[in-house]
Design an enzyme around this catalytic site. Structure first.
Site, PDB file in Angstrom:
ATOM      1  N   ARG A 175       8.797  -4.114   4.059  1.00  0.00           N
ATOM      2  CA  ARG A 175       7.569  -4.191   5.095  1.00  0.00           C
ATOM      3  C   ARG A 175       7.790  -5.472   5.973  1.00  0.00           C
ATOM      4  NH1 ARG A 175       7.939  -0.234   2.987  1.00  0.00           N
ATOM      5  NH2 ARG A 175       6.203   0.794   1.662  1.00  0.00           N
ATOM      6  N   GLU A 193       0.540  -7.577   2.492  1.00  0.00           N
ATOM      7  CA  GLU A 193       1.286  -6.686   3.099  1.00  0.00           C
ATOM      8  C   GLU A 193       0.289  -6.249   4.466  1.00  0.00           C
ATOM      9  OE1 GLU A 193       2.134  -1.725   2.961  1.00  0.00           O
ATOM     10  OE2 GLU A 193       2.567  -2.869   1.222  1.00  0.00           O
ATOM     11  N   SER A 198      -2.659  -0.401   1.981  1.00  0.00           N
ATOM     12  CA  SER A 198      -2.225  -1.247   0.834  1.00  0.00           C
ATOM     13  C   SER A 198      -2.258  -2.673   1.235  1.00  0.00           C
ATOM     14  CB  SER A 198      -0.837  -0.903   0.545  1.00  0.00           C
ATOM     15  OG  SER A 198      -0.739   0.482  -0.081  1.00  0.00           O
TER      16      SER A 198
END
Length: 324
Positions: free
Chosen positions: A198, A317, A247
């Site tokens: 990420r 995230e 998320s």
């Protein structure tokens, strides 16, 4: 080309709102000559992000096309921060708003073209993941089905190495076209992005405008079935019909963030109008009137409780941008 690894907090002003002199200086530096797109001062951003919370952009620029975006960024003072905004699905816009210019790419950046012989899929940065996967399916190109499960646009998941259901962008990206801070247009091969989980090495202020992905020959019916499976799995496991940001935390190595959160007793935990989803504990939701401070504060409390319970530190995230 040297590029720095970005933080998971994009904050250009050390948490302080700029004073009037700085805002006036930026106003003087916002170009308008020859610009065909829309420039909006003090633009509300809450309606543009999935959480439906947060402050305003000092300036919102919606370019008419690539040439218009290049003209604008070439004229823009390097002192003015720039942030690209896609669907706003993985982002907390803080209540104090976003300094500088937010760039929102529209339909002229949402094209998808496919080379049937090489299975190369070329996408504008404004194309939604569902559109990319569907266009590839219709042309019998496999390998991009996972994009059906990414709630965002190409620009966002190229920057963040978006992924879902066992694959991520770094597995299929060939290269991307990026306007760098200062206005130069460059093509960066996947190796230059130095992808990790990420994260990419793209600096703050760089705007992805297009990307090329490598697919492989496949059967449209089988591709469609896999996309349907992904869609059903998302529907069953995630609070898709809530105001959420996707998320919240990265999965620590060897662990699932949702399980750590659940074990720490955070299911249903609330701060103000923000709540940990009962359906999927790695999702935070706005129950109706949450501020961005509520949402971010809830995330920090979840982090604290997880660390206290397991000794494992969670890392955001979701991107958190702007002034508190």
């Amino acid at each position: 080309m040297s590029m720095e690894q970005p933080d998971d907090v994009w904050n250009w002003d050390d948490g302080m709102a700029p004073d009037c002199e700085v805002e006036e200086a930026w106003a003087a530096d916002i170009p308008s000559a020859g610009i065909r797109g829309t420039i909006t001062p003090n633009a509300p951003l809450a309606k543009l992000v999935w959480f439906k919370a947060g402050g305003k952009a000092d300036w919102l620029f919606e370019p008419a096309d690539l040439d218009d975006l290049r003209t604008f960024l070439n004229q823009l003072s390097p002192d003015v921060p720039v942030m690209a905004l896609g669907l706003g699905s993985n982002m907390i816009v803080r209540d104090g708003g976003v300094p500088g210019v937010v760039v929102k790419l529209g339909k002229s950046f949402a094209d998808v073209t496919i080379d049937d012989e090489t299975c190369v899929v070329r996408c504008g940065a404004g194309a939604h993941g569902i559109l990319v996967a569907s266009a590839a399916r219709d042309c019998g190109v496999a390998g991009l089905e996972f994009m059906r499960g990414i709630p965002g646009t190409v620009g966002g998941f190229v920057r963040m190495n978006g992924g879902a259901y066992g694959r991520e962008v770094s597995d299929v990206l060939i290269d991307c076209d990026v306007i760098m801070p200062g206005g130069s247009l460059v093509t960066l091969p996947v190796e230059d992005l130095r992808y990790s989980y990420r994260h990419s090495a793209l600096p703050a202020g760089a705007v992805v405008v297009s990307a090329r992905f490598q697919g492989e020959p496949g059967d449209p019916a089988e591709i469609g079935r896999e996309m349907d499976r992904i869609a059903q799995a998302r529907e069953e496991s995630q609070p898709l019909r809530s105001k959420t940001g996707g998320s919240t935390f990265k999965n620590p190595e060897g662990h699932k963030a949702w399980k750590l959160i659940d074990e720490a007793g955070c299911r249903g935990l609330a701060v103000g109008g923000a709540q940990v989803s009962e359906k999927h504990t790695n999702f935070l939701i706005n129950t109706g009137d949450a501020t961005s401070a509520d949402i971010e504060g809830l995330g920090e409390e979840v982090k604290r409780r997880v660390y206290e319970n397991s000794g494992i530190e969670l890392h955001w995230e979701i991107q958190r941008v702007g002034r508190p």
